[in-house]
Design an enzyme around this catalytic site. Structure first.
Site, mmCIF file in Angstrom:
data_model
loop_
_atom_site.group_PDB
_atom_site.id
_atom_site.type_symbol
_atom_site.label_atom_id
_atom_site.label_comp_id
_atom_site.label_asym_id
_atom_site.label_seq_id
_atom_site.Cartn_x
_atom_site.Cartn_y
_atom_site.Cartn_z
ATOM 1 N N GLY A 46 0.820 -1.202 0.000
ATOM 2 C CA GLY A 46 0.000 0.000 0.000
ATOM 3 C C GLY A 46 0.853 1.250 0.000
ATOM 4 O O GLY A 46 2.060 1.203 0.258
ATOM 5 N N GLN A 51 2.877 9.780 1.814
ATOM 6 C CA GLN A 51 4.206 9.164 1.725
ATOM 7 C C GLN A 51 5.017 9.682 0.542
ATOM 8 O O GLN A 51 6.225 9.480 0.495
ATOM 9 C CB GLN A 51 4.093 7.639 1.641
ATOM 10 C CG GLN A 51 3.661 6.996 2.936
ATOM 11 C CD GLN A 51 3.559 5.505 2.782
ATOM 12 O OE1 GLN A 51 2.536 4.987 2.366
ATOM 13 N NE2 GLN A 51 4.641 4.812 3.106
ATOM 14 N N CYS A 90 7.060 -0.836 6.584
ATOM 15 C CA CYS A 90 6.547 0.361 5.919
ATOM 16 C C CYS A 90 7.597 0.885 4.946
ATOM 17 O O CYS A 90 8.790 0.912 5.271
ATOM 18 C CB CYS A 90 6.223 1.422 6.974
ATOM 19 S SG CYS A 90 5.608 2.970 6.294
ATOM 20 N N LEU A 91 7.142 1.330 3.797
ATOM 21 C CA LEU A 91 8.052 1.898 2.805
ATOM 22 C C LEU A 91 8.733 3.161 3.326
ATOM 23 O O LEU A 91 9.812 3.512 2.863
ATOM 24 C CB LEU A 91 7.289 2.209 1.512
ATOM 25 C CG LEU A 91 6.672 0.996 0.810
ATOM 26 C CD1 LEU A 91 5.819 1.442 -0.369
ATOM 27 C CD2 LEU A 91 7.740 0.018 0.374
ATOM 28 N N HIS A 132 -3.172 0.563 8.295
ATOM 29 C CA HIS A 132 -1.840 1.148 8.102
ATOM 30 C C HIS A 132 -1.932 2.408 7.236
ATOM 31 O O HIS A 132 -1.364 3.452 7.583
ATOM 32 C CB HIS A 132 -0.922 0.098 7.461
ATOM 33 C CG HIS A 132 0.472 0.550 7.242
ATOM 34 N ND1 HIS A 132 1.512 0.162 8.053
ATOM 35 C CD2 HIS A 132 1.024 1.359 6.306
ATOM 36 C CE1 HIS A 132 2.639 0.713 7.616
ATOM 37 N NE2 HIS A 132 2.369 1.447 6.562
ATOM 38 N N GLU A 133 -2.637 2.319 6.110
ATOM 39 C CA GLU A 133 -2.713 3.463 5.192
ATOM 40 C C GLU A 133 -3.571 4.594 5.773
ATOM 41 O O GLU A 133 -3.241 5.767 5.607
ATOM 42 C CB GLU A 133 -3.229 3.035 3.810
ATOM 43 C CG GLU A 133 -2.357 2.003 3.103
ATOM 44 C CD GLU A 133 -0.870 2.331 3.069
ATOM 45 O OE1 GLU A 133 -0.495 3.519 3.005
ATOM 46 O OE2 GLU A 133 -0.063 1.384 3.109
ATOM 47 N N HIS A 136 -1.434 6.563 8.033
ATOM 48 C CA HIS A 136 -0.591 7.525 7.300
ATOM 49 C C HIS A 136 -1.349 8.819 7.019
ATOM 50 O O HIS A 136 -0.797 9.911 7.152
ATOM 51 C CB HIS A 136 -0.110 6.938 5.966
ATOM 52 C CG HIS A 136 1.133 6.131 6.063
ATOM 53 N ND1 HIS A 136 2.328 6.638 6.517
ATOM 54 C CD2 HIS A 136 1.374 4.837 5.749
ATOM 55 C CE1 HIS A 136 3.252 5.695 6.480
ATOM 56 N NE2 HIS A 136 2.698 4.590 6.026
#
Length: 160
Positions: A46, A51, A90-91, A132-133, A136
């Site tokens: 995702g 991000q 996480c990216l 998670h998203e 963010h």
């Protein structure tokens, strides 16, 4: 379509709450395409617009081995239930994994990439990715949910 740079955890833009999207127009469509390209290139499950430095409430999710990409505009949690312990990365926090608690199931309402209202009920990895998203988009990173520093560990980064 383009792959955009992903912000890393110490960037203050990741801590800001994203703004609602008022109109789904061609610029939003281009952004969504860039987000999908960036997520796939990373590779990740995702990606939230925050991000890549865009403070709008948009996220994309694609589960492993699935062709469909969920595009979520202005997502909101409708319901959460249960709790389970998960391992997460996480990216924006490269080279680390953590152990934290996430909901067993979650239902969200949002708009799809065409502005149409959708409801998505997620379990397992989809529930985890949705939470998670959405975190963010609210300026929260998964590391904020860790109960102790021991629940975060370094991983091997792939060699370039």
């Amino acid at each position: 379509m383009a792959v955009r740079p992903i912000l890393i955890a110490d960037d203050p833009r990741l801590r800001r709450k994203a703004k609602r999207v008022s109109t789904v127009d061609s610029s939003i469509q281009r952004l969504i395409n860039d987000m999908i390209d960036t997520m796939k290139a990373a590779p990740g499950v995702g990606l939230a617009a925050t991000q890549i430095g865009v403070p709008l409430r948009i996220a994309v999710i694609q589960l492993p081995d699935e062709e469909d990409v969920f595009t979520l505009i202005n997502p909101e949690v409708v319901k959460r239930s249960g709790e389970r312990e998960v391992e997460e990365g996480c990216l924006s926090v490269p080279g680390y994994r953590g152990r934290l608690k996430r909901s067993l199931t979650i239902t969200i309402k949002a708009q799809d990439r065409h502005g149409k209202a959708v409801r998505i009920k997620g379990e397992d990895l989809l529930a985890q990715a949705l939470e998670h998203e959405l975190d963010h988009l609210n300026g929260i990173l998964y590391i904020d949910h860790l109960e102790t520093p021991e629940h975060l560990w370094k991983t091997e980064l792939p060699s370039e």
